[in-house]
Design a protein around this motif. Structure first.
Motif, PDB file in Angstrom:
ATOM      1  N   SER A  54     -31.576  68.962  32.527  1.00 24.81           N
ATOM      2  CA  SER A  54     -31.607  70.383  32.163  1.00 24.81           C
ATOM      3  C   SER A  54     -32.967  70.828  31.650  1.00 24.81           C
ATOM      4  CB  SER A  54     -30.543  70.667  31.087  1.00 24.81           C
ATOM      5  OG  SER A  54     -30.801  69.896  29.928  1.00 24.81           O
ATOM      6  N   ARG A  55     -33.857  69.876  31.373  1.00 28.14           N
ATOM      7  CA  ARG A  55     -35.207  70.225  30.893  1.00 28.14           C
ATOM      8  C   ARG A  55     -36.058  68.948  30.882  1.00 28.14           C
ATOM      9  NH1 ARG A  55     -32.092  70.273  25.978  1.00 28.14           N
ATOM     10  NH2 ARG A  55     -32.620  68.422  24.755  1.00 28.14           N
ATOM     11  N   GLY A  56     -37.302  69.100  30.493  1.00 25.05           N
ATOM     12  CA  GLY A  56     -38.158  67.947  30.225  1.00 25.05           C
ATOM     13  C   GLY A  56     -38.347  67.035  31.429  1.00 25.05           C
ATOM     14  N   ILE A  57     -38.394  65.743  31.145  1.00 24.13           N
ATOM     15  CA  ILE A  57     -38.722  64.749  32.171  1.00 24.13           C
ATOM     16  C   ILE A  57     -37.678  64.738  33.291  1.00 24.13           C
ATOM     17  CG2 ILE A  57     -38.964  62.255  32.554  1.00 24.13           C
ATOM     18  CD1 ILE A  57     -40.137  62.128  29.630  1.00 24.13           C
ATOM     19  N   GLY A  58     -36.390  64.831  32.927  1.00 22.44           N
ATOM     20  CA  GLY A  58     -35.332  64.774  33.942  1.00 22.44           C
ATOM     21  C   GLY A  58     -35.396  65.943  34.901  1.00 22.44           C
ATOM     22  N   ALA A  59     -35.713  67.138  34.384  1.00 20.53           N
ATOM     23  CA  ALA A  59     -35.813  68.321  35.251  1.00 20.53           C
ATOM     24  C   ALA A  59     -36.980  68.163  36.221  1.00 20.53           C
ATOM     25  CB  ALA A  59     -35.986  69.578  34.400  1.00 20.53           C
ATOM     26  N   ALA A  60     -38.127  67.732  35.702  1.00 19.19           N
ATOM     27  CA  ALA A  60     -39.306  67.558  36.576  1.00 19.19           C
ATOM     28  C   ALA A  60     -39.041  66.474  37.621  1.00 19.19           C
ATOM     29  CB  ALA A  60     -40.526  67.196  35.727  1.00 19.19           C
ATOM     30  N   LEU A  61     -38.368  65.414  37.208  1.00 22.36           N
ATOM     31  CA  LEU A  61     -38.069  64.337  38.166  1.00 22.36           C
ATOM     32  C   LEU A  61     -37.128  64.840  39.258  1.00 22.36           C
ATOM     33  CD1 LEU A  61     -38.127  61.407  39.148  1.00 22.36           C
ATOM     34  CD2 LEU A  61     -36.189  60.970  37.624  1.00 22.36           C
ATOM     35  N   ALA A  62     -36.130  65.633  38.874  1.00 23.72           N
ATOM     36  CA  ALA A  62     -35.178  66.155  39.868  1.00 23.72           C
ATOM     37  C   ALA A  62     -35.908  66.992  40.920  1.00 23.72           C
ATOM     38  CB  ALA A  62     -34.105  66.989  39.161  1.00 23.72           C
ATOM     39  N   VAL A  63     -36.842  67.833  40.481  1.00 21.56           N
ATOM     40  CA  VAL A  63     -37.609  68.647  41.435  1.00 21.56           C
ATOM     41  C   VAL A  63     -38.427  67.733  42.355  1.00 21.56           C
ATOM     42  CG1 VAL A  63     -39.406  70.403  41.674  1.00 21.56           C
ATOM     43  CG2 VAL A  63     -37.702  70.615  39.853  1.00 21.56           C
ATOM     44  N   GLU A  64     -39.012  66.702  41.769  1.00 22.12           N
ATOM     45  CA  GLU A  64     -39.844  65.773  42.548  1.00 22.12           C
ATOM     46  C   GLU A  64     -39.000  65.028  43.588  1.00 22.12           C
ATOM     47  OE1 GLU A  64     -43.236  65.532  42.001  1.00 22.12           O
ATOM     48  OE2 GLU A  64     -43.367  64.145  43.693  1.00 22.12           O
ATOM     49  N   LEU A  65     -37.821  64.563  43.180  1.00 19.14           N
ATOM     50  CA  LEU A  65     -36.948  63.831  44.118  1.00 19.14           C
ATOM     51  C   LEU A  65     -36.488  64.764  45.248  1.00 19.14           C
ATOM     52  CD1 LEU A  65     -34.744  61.763  41.621  1.00 19.14           C
ATOM     53  CD2 LEU A  65     -36.588  60.897  43.067  1.00 19.14           C
ATOM     54  N   ALA A  66     -36.142  65.992  44.879  1.00 20.85           N
ATOM     55  CA  ALA A  66     -35.690  66.951  45.893  1.00 20.85           C
ATOM     56  C   ALA A  66     -36.826  67.283  46.854  1.00 20.85           C
ATOM     57  CB  ALA A  66     -35.176  68.222  45.209  1.00 20.85           C
ATOM     58  N   THR A  67     -38.037  67.420  46.321  1.00 18.62           N
ATOM     59  CA  THR A  67     -39.197  67.718  47.162  1.00 18.62           C
ATOM     60  C   THR A  67     -39.438  66.592  48.166  1.00 18.62           C
ATOM     61  OG1 THR A  67     -40.140  68.941  45.325  1.00 18.62           O
ATOM     62  CG2 THR A  67     -41.650  68.365  47.072  1.00 18.62           C
ATOM     63  N   ARG A  68     -39.055  65.374  47.754  1.00 23.54           N
ATOM     64  CA  ARG A  68     -39.207  64.225  48.665  1.00 23.54           C
ATOM     65  C   ARG A  68     -38.003  64.074  49.601  1.00 23.54           C
ATOM     66  NH1 ARG A  68     -42.818  59.810  45.461  1.00 23.54           N
ATOM     67  NH2 ARG A  68     -44.072  61.336  44.330  1.00 23.54           N
ATOM     68  N   GLY A  69     -37.060  65.025  49.525  1.00 25.18           N
ATOM     69  CA  GLY A  69     -35.985  65.045  50.513  1.00 25.18           C
ATOM     70  C   GLY A  69     -34.601  64.707  49.994  1.00 25.18           C
ATOM     71  N   ALA A  70     -34.478  64.250  48.748  1.00 22.78           N
ATOM     72  CA  ALA A  70     -33.163  63.826  48.241  1.00 22.78           C
ATOM     73  C   ALA A  70     -32.290  65.032  47.891  1.00 22.78           C
ATOM     74  CB  ALA A  70     -33.337  62.957  46.995  1.00 22.78           C
ATOM     75  N   HIS A  71     -30.968  64.853  48.023  1.00 27.51           N
ATOM     76  CA  HIS A  71     -30.051  65.815  47.415  1.00 27.51           C
ATOM     77  C   HIS A  71     -29.764  65.316  46.001  1.00 27.51           C
ATOM     78  CE1 HIS A  71     -27.093  68.846  46.802  1.00 27.51           C
ATOM     79  NE2 HIS A  71     -26.304  67.919  46.289  1.00 27.51           N
ATOM     80  N   CYS A  72     -29.952  66.173  45.005  1.00 31.65           N
ATOM     81  CA  CYS A  72     -29.828  65.743  43.612  1.00 31.65           C
ATOM     82  C   CYS A  72     -28.529  66.223  42.980  1.00 31.65           C
ATOM     83  CB  CYS A  72     -31.003  66.261  42.785  1.00 31.65           C
ATOM     84  SG  CYS A  72     -32.558  65.497  43.224  1.00 31.65           S
ATOM     85  N   VAL A  73     -27.865  65.306  42.287  1.00 26.11           N
ATOM     86  CA  VAL A  73     -26.703  65.616  41.459  1.00 26.11           C
ATOM     87  C   VAL A  73     -27.200  65.525  40.019  1.00 26.11           C
ATOM     88  CG1 VAL A  73     -24.345  64.972  40.857  1.00 26.11           C
ATOM     89  CG2 VAL A  73     -25.191  64.582  43.201  1.00 26.11           C
ATOM     90  N   LEU A  74     -27.079  66.629  39.295  1.00 21.88           N
ATOM     91  CA  LEU A  74     -27.751  66.749  37.997  1.00 21.88           C
ATOM     92  C   LEU A  74     -26.760  66.838  36.845  1.00 21.88           C
ATOM     93  CD1 LEU A  74     -30.398  69.429  39.064  1.00 21.88           C
ATOM     94  CD2 LEU A  74     -30.546  66.927  39.217  1.00 21.88           C
ATOM     95  N   ILE A  75     -26.971  66.012  35.837  1.00 23.30           N
ATOM     96  CA  ILE A  75     -26.105  66.001  34.647  1.00 23.30           C
ATOM     97  C   ILE A  75     -26.895  66.412  33.408  1.00 23.30           C
ATOM     98  CG2 ILE A  75     -24.874  64.476  33.037  1.00 23.30           C
ATOM     99  CD1 ILE A  75     -23.856  62.899  35.348  1.00 23.30           C
ATOM    100  N   ALA A  76     -26.263  67.237  32.592  1.00 30.89           N
ATOM    101  CA  ALA A  76     -26.714  67.553  31.225  1.00 30.89           C
ATOM    102  C   ALA A  76     -25.618  68.437  30.637  1.00 30.89           C
ATOM    103  CB  ALA A  76     -28.056  68.280  31.215  1.00 30.89           C
ATOM    104  N   ARG A  77     -25.737  68.774  29.365  1.00 28.78           N
ATOM    105  CA  ARG A  77     -24.718  69.647  28.767  1.00 28.78           C
ATOM    106  C   ARG A  77     -24.989  71.110  29.053  1.00 28.78           C
ATOM    107  NH1 ARG A  77     -25.683  67.367  22.895  1.00 28.78           N
ATOM    108  NH2 ARG A  77     -27.735  67.604  23.840  1.00 28.78           N
TER     109      ARG A  77
END
Ligand code: NAP
Length: 245
Positions: free
Chosen positions: A18-41
């Motif tokens: 939802s923020r910080g390192i995990g959010a930036a990583l999710a964008v990076e993984l998606a940019t590399r082609g992955a479909h991301c399933v994202l968890i946070a509160r």
């Protein structure tokens, strides 16, 4: 020529997105082609990450608003649920973490201890339990556990955070040994000092403009999720890697 979409058709589960390192990583993984399933509160934070992914890729993520401390049953079902919906799970990143209060060990309150153990350690165990079968079934399963240098360098008042991350490291490295003969690669990643809400909580007076941003380290974390990645059972220090050390 390097493949611009090395994670095409792969499915990644990222906690703390939802923020910080995990959010930036999710964008990076998606940019590399992955479909991301994202968890946070925080639903709003997950939606912001989803917006950033859509802006970067034109595709959306799957949002799972969950409290990793409370949602034990949902967490236990995540591996099979992702397989039911997407047919596969290739990448797990347990990045969610809580610092909680910096306090003398003798003063740690049971409530704070329970939350910190649940998010930093028990969630790692539950994620391993539920994601192990699909990650083993992937042709290039990758798991990354985001840790901290505090594990190696105990410091007064940081005991609750450091002890739970040390437990997570031990569990993940034990799992790494257990799956060594499979195609699954399991590693730890220490991001070093990064400008996030957690860092601001720990160091309130610090000028965050002088620190590395989550976007700076995300490519290094994403590299650990790539099919080409062959490190296994490693403790990767991202800051050192960025310095070329
Ligand atoms: P952050 O901005 O505070 O982000 C923490 C993430 O964890 C948020 O997305 C938060 O989402 C999620 N989270 C916390 N409790 C949760 C719960 N009960 N259920 C579900 N999600 C929960 O911190 P960060 O710096 O990006 O931290 C990411 C990882 O890096 C952590 O594991 C941290 O220990 C590690 N790390 C950070 C630094 C640094 O300098 N920043 C250094 C070393 C290690 P919600 O609040 O929306 O639930």
């Amino acid at each position: 020529m390097t493949d611009p979409l090395p994670l095409k058709d792969r499915v990644a589960l990222v906690t703390g997105a939802s923020r910080g390192i995990g959010a930036a990583l999710a964008v990076e993984l998606a940019t590399r082609g992955a479909h991301c399933v994202l968890i946070a509160r925080t639903q709003g934070g997950l939606e912001e990450t989803d917006d950033a992914i859509r802006a970067a890729t034109g595709r959306g993520a799957t949002l799972l608003p969950l409290d990793l401390q409370k949602a034990e049953k949902e967490l236990d079902l995540i591996g099979p649920s992702i397989v039911e919906r997407f047919g596969r799970l290739d990448i797990l990143v347990h990045n969610a973490g809580v610092l909680n209060k910096l306090t003398p060990v003798a003063h740690i309150e049971p409530r704070d201890w329970a939350e910190t153990v649940a998010v930093n350690l028990s969630a790692a165990w539950r994620l391993i339990r539920t994601c192990d079968p699909p990650l083993r079934a992937s042709d290039a399963g990758r798991a990354v556990f985001v840790t901290t240098g505090r594990v190696l360098r105990p410091k007064a008042y940081w005991g609750m955070y450091g002890a739970t991350k040390a437990g997570m490291e031990h569990l993940a490295m034990t799992w790494a040994q257990e799956v060594a003969a499979t195609k699954l690669r399991v590693n730890l990643a220490d991001p070093g000092v990064v400008a996030t809400k957690m860092r601001a909580l720990a160091m309130p007076g610090e000028d965050q403009a002088t620190l590395r941003r989550p976007e700076d380290i995300a490519p290094h974390l994403a590299a650990l999720c790539a099919p080409a990645e062959q490190r296994h059972g490693a403790r990767v220090e991202i800051e050192a890697a960025m310095r070329g050390a």
